[in-house]
Design a protein around this motif. Structure first.
Motif, PDB file in Angstrom:
ATOM      1  N   ALA A 178       2.311  38.131  45.857  1.00 36.81           N
ATOM      2  CA  ALA A 178       1.080  37.358  45.931  1.00 36.81           C
ATOM      3  C   ALA A 178       1.183  36.182  46.893  1.00 36.81           C
ATOM      4  CB  ALA A 178       0.710  36.848  44.535  1.00 36.81           C
ATOM      5  N   LEU A 179       2.399  35.914  47.408  1.00 40.36           N
ATOM      6  CA  LEU A 179       2.589  34.789  48.323  1.00 40.36           C
ATOM      7  C   LEU A 179       2.268  35.143  49.769  1.00 40.36           C
ATOM      8  CD1 LEU A 179       5.963  33.366  46.925  1.00 40.36           C
ATOM      9  CD2 LEU A 179       3.649  32.558  46.468  1.00 40.36           C
ATOM     10  N   VAL A 180       1.902  36.390  50.033  1.00 43.23           N
ATOM     11  CA  VAL A 180       1.593  36.777  51.406  1.00 43.23           C
ATOM     12  C   VAL A 180       0.398  35.992  51.936  1.00 43.23           C
ATOM     13  CG1 VAL A 180       0.823  38.671  52.873  1.00 43.23           C
ATOM     14  CG2 VAL A 180       2.605  39.068  51.174  1.00 43.23           C
ATOM     15  N   GLY A 181      -0.641  35.854  51.147  1.00 43.34           N
ATOM     16  CA  GLY A 181      -1.819  35.098  51.562  1.00 43.34           C
ATOM     17  C   GLY A 181      -1.499  33.654  51.900  1.00 43.34           C
ATOM     18  N   PRO A 182      -0.844  32.896  50.983  1.00 43.63           N
ATOM     19  CA  PRO A 182      -0.472  31.521  51.327  1.00 43.63           C
ATOM     20  C   PRO A 182       0.461  31.440  52.528  1.00 43.63           C
ATOM     21  CG  PRO A 182      -0.377  31.839  48.952  1.00 43.63           C
ATOM     22  CD  PRO A 182      -0.615  33.179  49.548  1.00 43.63           C
ATOM     23  N   ALA A 183       1.369  32.422  52.675  1.00 48.13           N
ATOM     24  CA  ALA A 183       2.286  32.392  53.818  1.00 48.13           C
ATOM     25  C   ALA A 183       1.521  32.518  55.124  1.00 48.13           C
ATOM     26  CB  ALA A 183       3.312  33.514  53.685  1.00 48.13           C
ATOM     27  N   LYS A 184       0.559  33.418  55.183  1.00 43.42           N
ATOM     28  CA  LYS A 184      -0.229  33.576  56.402  1.00 43.42           C
ATOM     29  C   LYS A 184      -1.095  32.351  56.668  1.00 43.42           C
ATOM     30  CE  LYS A 184      -0.387  38.641  56.379  1.00 43.42           C
ATOM     31  NZ  LYS A 184      -1.246  39.856  56.364  1.00 43.42           N
ATOM     32  N   THR A 185      -1.551  31.703  55.603  1.00 49.70           N
ATOM     33  CA  THR A 185      -2.329  30.474  55.785  1.00 49.70           C
ATOM     34  C   THR A 185      -1.469  29.370  56.398  1.00 49.70           C
ATOM     35  OG1 THR A 185      -3.724  31.044  53.894  1.00 49.70           O
ATOM     36  CG2 THR A 185      -3.708  28.742  54.596  1.00 49.70           C
ATOM     37  N   VAL A 186      -0.225  29.240  55.923  1.00 48.01           N
ATOM     38  CA  VAL A 186       0.692  28.237  56.472  1.00 48.01           C
ATOM     39  C   VAL A 186       0.972  28.506  57.943  1.00 48.01           C
ATOM     40  CG1 VAL A 186       3.067  27.383  56.357  1.00 48.01           C
ATOM     41  CG2 VAL A 186       1.745  27.673  54.252  1.00 48.01           C
ATOM     42  N   LEU A 187       1.221  29.763  58.281  1.00 47.59           N
ATOM     43  CA  LEU A 187       1.528  30.106  59.662  1.00 47.59           C
ATOM     44  C   LEU A 187       0.328  29.902  60.575  1.00 47.59           C
ATOM     45  CD1 LEU A 187       3.649  33.333  59.063  1.00 47.59           C
ATOM     46  CD2 LEU A 187       4.469  31.046  59.624  1.00 47.59           C
ATOM     47  N   ALA A 188      -0.868  30.230  60.070  1.00 50.69           N
ATOM     48  CA  ALA A 188      -2.067  30.022  60.883  1.00 50.69           C
ATOM     49  C   ALA A 188      -2.317  28.540  61.119  1.00 50.69           C
ATOM     50  CB  ALA A 188      -3.267  30.667  60.198  1.00 50.69           C
ATOM     51  N   ALA A 189      -2.070  27.717  60.097  1.00 53.67           N
ATOM     52  CA  ALA A 189      -2.278  26.276  60.256  1.00 53.67           C
ATOM     53  C   ALA A 189      -1.270  25.677  61.222  1.00 53.67           C
ATOM     54  CB  ALA A 189      -2.190  25.593  58.893  1.00 53.67           C
ATOM     55  N   PHE A 190      -0.015  26.062  61.090  1.00 51.83           N
ATOM     56  CA  PHE A 190       1.006  25.494  61.972  1.00 51.83           C
ATOM     57  C   PHE A 190       0.848  26.008  63.399  1.00 51.83           C
ATOM     58  CE2 PHE A 190       5.264  25.569  63.925  1.00 51.83           C
ATOM     59  CZ  PHE A 190       5.530  24.211  63.907  1.00 51.83           C
ATOM     60  N   GLY A 191       0.352  27.219  63.554  1.00 52.74           N
ATOM     61  CA  GLY A 191       0.158  27.761  64.887  1.00 52.74           C
ATOM     62  C   GLY A 191      -1.096  27.301  65.581  1.00 52.74           C
TER      63      GLY A 191
ATOM     64  N   VAL B 279       9.813  25.902  54.600  1.00 56.73           N
ATOM     65  CA  VAL B 279       8.577  26.586  54.178  1.00 56.73           C
ATOM     66  C   VAL B 279       8.070  27.495  55.284  1.00 56.73           C
ATOM     67  CG1 VAL B 279       6.158  26.209  53.576  1.00 56.73           C
ATOM     68  CG2 VAL B 279       7.941  24.839  52.488  1.00 56.73           C
ATOM     69  N   ILE B 280       8.084  27.001  56.524  1.00 58.15           N
ATOM     70  CA  ILE B 280       7.618  27.827  57.640  1.00 58.15           C
ATOM     71  C   ILE B 280       8.531  29.032  57.832  1.00 58.15           C
ATOM     72  CG2 ILE B 280       7.264  27.842  60.144  1.00 58.15           C
ATOM     73  CD1 ILE B 280       6.357  24.938  59.895  1.00 58.15           C
ATOM     74  N   ALA B 281       9.847  28.826  57.719  1.00 59.24           N
ATOM     75  CA  ALA B 281      10.779  29.953  57.842  1.00 59.24           C
ATOM     76  C   ALA B 281      10.542  30.978  56.738  1.00 59.24           C
ATOM     77  CB  ALA B 281      12.214  29.438  57.801  1.00 59.24           C
ATOM     78  N   SER B 282      10.318  30.496  55.524  1.00 58.55           N
ATOM     79  CA  SER B 282      10.045  31.420  54.417  1.00 58.55           C
ATOM     80  C   SER B 282       8.737  32.160  54.626  1.00 58.55           C
ATOM     81  CB  SER B 282      10.007  30.642  53.096  1.00 58.55           C
ATOM     82  OG  SER B 282      11.228  29.958  52.873  1.00 58.55           O
ATOM     83  N   ALA B 283       7.734  31.468  55.157  1.00 59.22           N
ATOM     84  CA  ALA B 283       6.440  32.108  55.395  1.00 59.22           C
ATOM     85  C   ALA B 283       6.550  33.227  56.426  1.00 59.22           C
ATOM     86  CB  ALA B 283       5.421  31.065  55.851  1.00 59.22           C
ATOM     87  N   THR B 284       7.351  33.022  57.473  1.00 54.87           N
ATOM     88  CA  THR B 284       7.503  34.077  58.479  1.00 54.87           C
ATOM     89  C   THR B 284       8.155  35.317  57.883  1.00 54.87           C
ATOM     90  OG1 THR B 284       9.651  33.207  59.203  1.00 54.87           O
ATOM     91  CG2 THR B 284       7.683  32.386  60.328  1.00 54.87           C
ATOM     92  N   MET B 285       9.067  35.123  56.938  1.00 55.32           N
ATOM     93  CA  MET B 285       9.732  36.275  56.317  1.00 55.32           C
ATOM     94  C   MET B 285       8.823  36.956  55.291  1.00 55.32           C
ATOM     95  SD  MET B 285      13.706  34.984  55.921  1.00 55.32           S
ATOM     96  CE  MET B 285      13.312  33.423  55.106  1.00 55.32           C
ATOM     97  N   ILE B 286       8.097  36.178  54.508  1.00 54.08           N
ATOM     98  CA  ILE B 286       7.219  36.775  53.495  1.00 54.08           C
ATOM     99  C   ILE B 286       6.072  37.534  54.161  1.00 54.08           C
ATOM    100  CG2 ILE B 286       5.570  36.221  51.666  1.00 54.08           C
ATOM    101  CD1 ILE B 286       7.395  33.923  50.864  1.00 54.08           C
ATOM    102  N   ALA B 287       5.519  36.973  55.241  1.00 53.73           N
ATOM    103  CA  ALA B 287       4.415  37.627  55.933  1.00 53.73           C
ATOM    104  C   ALA B 287       4.871  38.823  56.765  1.00 53.73           C
ATOM    105  CB  ALA B 287       3.691  36.629  56.831  1.00 53.73           C
TER     106      ALA B 287
END
Length: 330
Positions: A81-94, A193-201
């Motif tokens: 279920a963390l895929v959605g938040p991970a993509k949100t973090v990556l989109a915001a940072f990018g 958090v960003i590193a974890s988001a790239t792996m989860i997504a």
């Protein structure tokens, strides 16, 4: 011999003698050389990571074991279920707007602290990290070693993680020593958090995230070494770069804060992740976060009290030549 005395004529009588000045202490290794050595170590670690995880069978296998590919579609996106938040973090940072604002903040702090050169170098190291990550990713081939959980698409190193690491360390060039210690812990947590988001997504493998951190640290050490070679001095005025008692206590306080954050992560965050992601992804996230904390903490400790300013102008106070105390040279 003189009458009534057992001491030779011409020698001083026993008694208290004036204290002789101690020999000068061995000069410490310049900060620029220490930073250059750290950059070489980071480059070596980056190269070893690339060789092991990209070019060898065990490395590709471990990447696949930690973050296995999906059964359908062949992607690396994790079933959580963390895929959605991970993509949100990556989109915001990018977002280009956010990145431009953060780079502008580095320049602004540099201008306010009269460290414009350090601010420009900080912006440059972020851009350099992004460009190098893309160049390595394009130039480094990933052989097909017939591993079921691996593909020939090379994603090493992660540009997102390299940019996040370099951006955090860019602030270390313009902030005072006391502020670096308090920014290092939450900043390293943000990079994790960003590193974890790239792996989860499913955007990057574990080795990609680790390589991004190593790339950012290596570029920072090179940039900081260049600034230190221009004649930077320690913030407390000591030419040997050793901190005083107050700096040691501040360093201990920062280390205690870092340990408290890690303990909180182990007690609160890790159990929550364990119920949301698979064991391999959990191991990858924890190891990547711990590596980020260690690497960022190491370079922040290395430049803990260094003020990245230009050389002192003529006529300013310099370190005393004698042992009697500070002197002002006019």
């Amino acid at each position: 011999m003189s009458i009534g005395s057992s001491y030779p004529v011409g020698r001083s009588t026993p008694g208290p003698h004036p204290a002789r000045p101690l020999p000068p202490a061995r000069a410490a290794v310049p900060l620029s050389l220490r930073l250059l050595a750290a950059s070489l170590c980071g480059l070596l670690a980056l190269a070893l990571t690339a060789v092991v995880f990209v070019r060898t069978y065990p490395g590709q296998w471990w990447d696949g074991a930690l973050l296995p590919r999906a059964e359908r579609g062949g992607g690396y996106e994790q079933r959580t279920a963390l895929v959605g938040p991970a993509k949100t973090v990556l989109a915001a940072f990018g977002s280009p707007t956010l990145l431009a604002a953060l780079l502008g903040a580095v320049l602004l702090v540099g201008v306010l602290r009269r460290r414009l050169v350090a601010g420009v170098v900080g912006v440059g190291l972020v851009l350099c990290a992004v460009v190098l990550a893309g160049a390595v990713k394009s130039a480094l081939p990933r052989p097909d070693l017939e591993i079921e959980s691996s593909t020939t698409h090379n994603s090493f190193p992660s540009g997102h993680v390299a940019a996040a690491t370099a951006l955090l360390l860019a602030f270390m060039l313009v902030l005072p020593g006391w502020a670096r210690r308090w920014l290092a812990v939450p900043g390293a947590a943000g990079v994790s958090v960003i590193a974890s988001a790239t792996m989860i997504a499913g955007w990057h493998r574990f080795s990609d995230a680790l390589g991004g951190v190593l790339l950012g640290v290596t570029v920072f050490c090179l940039a900081a070494a260049a600034l230190a070679a221009r004649g930077d001095r320690d913030a407390d005025g000591r030419p040997d770069g050793r901190p005083d008692g107050g700096s040691r206590w501040r360093g201990l306080a920062g280390a205690a804060l870092g340990l408290a954050v890690l303990a909180w992560a182990l007690v609160v965050v890790v159990p929550e992740l364990a119920t949301s992601v698979r064991r391999g992804a959990l191991v990858a996230i924890v190891v990547a976060g711990a590596s980020t904390m260690f690497l960022v903490g190491s370079v922040v400790f290395l430049v803990r009290s260094t003020d990245f300013a230009g050389p002192l102008p003529a006529g300013r106070r310099t370190w005393p030549r004698s042992s009697t105390g500070p002197q002002k040279i006019s």
